[in-house]
Scaffold this motif. Structure first.
Motif, short mmCIF file in Angstrom:
data_model
loop_
_atom_site.label_atom_id
_atom_site.label_comp_id
_atom_site.label_asym_id
_atom_site.label_seq_id
_atom_site.Cartn_x
_atom_site.Cartn_y
_atom_site.Cartn_z
N UNK A 3 0.84 -1.20 0.00
CA UNK A 3 0.00 0.00 0.00
C UNK A 3 0.87 1.25 0.00
N UNK A 4 0.32 2.31 -0.54
CA UNK A 4 1.01 3.60 -0.51
C UNK A 4 1.60 4.02 -1.85
N UNK A 5 1.62 3.10 -2.82
CA UNK A 5 2.17 3.46 -4.13
C UNK A 5 1.14 4.30 -4.90
N UNK A 6 1.59 5.41 -5.46
CA UNK A 6 0.66 6.30 -6.16
C UNK A 6 0.95 6.45 -7.64
N UNK A 7 2.14 6.08 -8.07
CA UNK A 7 2.49 6.32 -9.48
C UNK A 7 3.58 5.36 -9.93
N UNK A 8 3.93 5.49 -11.19
CA UNK A 8 4.94 4.62 -11.77
C UNK A 8 6.30 4.73 -11.11
N UNK A 9 6.59 5.93 -10.56
CA UNK A 9 7.87 6.08 -9.86
C UNK A 9 7.89 5.21 -8.62
N UNK A 10 6.75 5.13 -7.95
CA UNK A 10 6.64 4.31 -6.74
C UNK A 10 6.87 2.85 -7.10
N UNK A 11 6.26 2.42 -8.18
CA UNK A 11 6.43 1.04 -8.65
C UNK A 11 7.91 0.75 -8.90
N UNK A 12 8.58 1.69 -9.55
CA UNK A 12 10.00 1.51 -9.85
C UNK A 12 10.83 1.39 -8.58
N UNK A 13 10.49 2.19 -7.58
CA UNK A 13 11.23 2.15 -6.31
C UNK A 13 11.09 0.79 -5.64
N UNK A 14 9.87 0.28 -5.62
CA UNK A 14 9.63 -1.02 -4.99
C UNK A 14 10.35 -2.12 -5.77
N UNK A 15 10.24 -2.08 -7.09
CA UNK A 15 10.92 -3.08 -7.92
C UNK A 15 12.42 -3.08 -7.67
N UNK A 16 12.97 -1.89 -7.57
CA UNK A 16 14.42 -1.77 -7.38
C UNK A 16 14.86 -2.35 -6.04
N UNK A 17 14.16 -1.96 -4.98
CA UNK A 17 14.56 -2.42 -3.64
C UNK A 17 14.36 -3.93 -3.48
#
Lengths: 70, 70
Positions: B9-23
């Protein structure tokens, strides 16, 4: 020094703010950029006035829309 | 190969998706990561099962929360 303000729509998080800051900061002549996520307010500082269309293009390049410009 | 799913929860946009994927992609043993922004579904692939706490920690490191885990 010149300060111009724009209203940007579509930003949802801090990453969006960073993207807008980065793109607008790369516009020739820009010396400072501030973005408020809650209000969408984009403040651009420069030594001389900058053609608003160049700032709008940078915001669009980042993936967002300018709802209000000088 | 093992596949485990989490809800973020808490992801709002594609940048958020990228951050989660990266980590999550940096967690040892992870061979594949998929994130769906609309549903928050995080799918993690690995050769051997991974301790869920390690995935949760990676999501939190990215700045988000895991609402559901294996």
């Amino acid at each position: 020094m010149t300060t111009a303000t724009y209203t940007v729509t579509g930003m949802t998080c801090g990453h969006c703010v960073s993207s807008v800051k980065e793109e607008v900061g790369e516009v020739a002549g820009v010396t400072g950029v501030d973005v408020d996520l809650a209000t969408g307010l984009l403040t651009v500082q420069s030594e001389a006035p900058i053609e608003p269309a160049r700032i709008v293009a940078a915001v669009e390049e980042a993936g967002y829309t300018v709802a209000d410009q000088p």
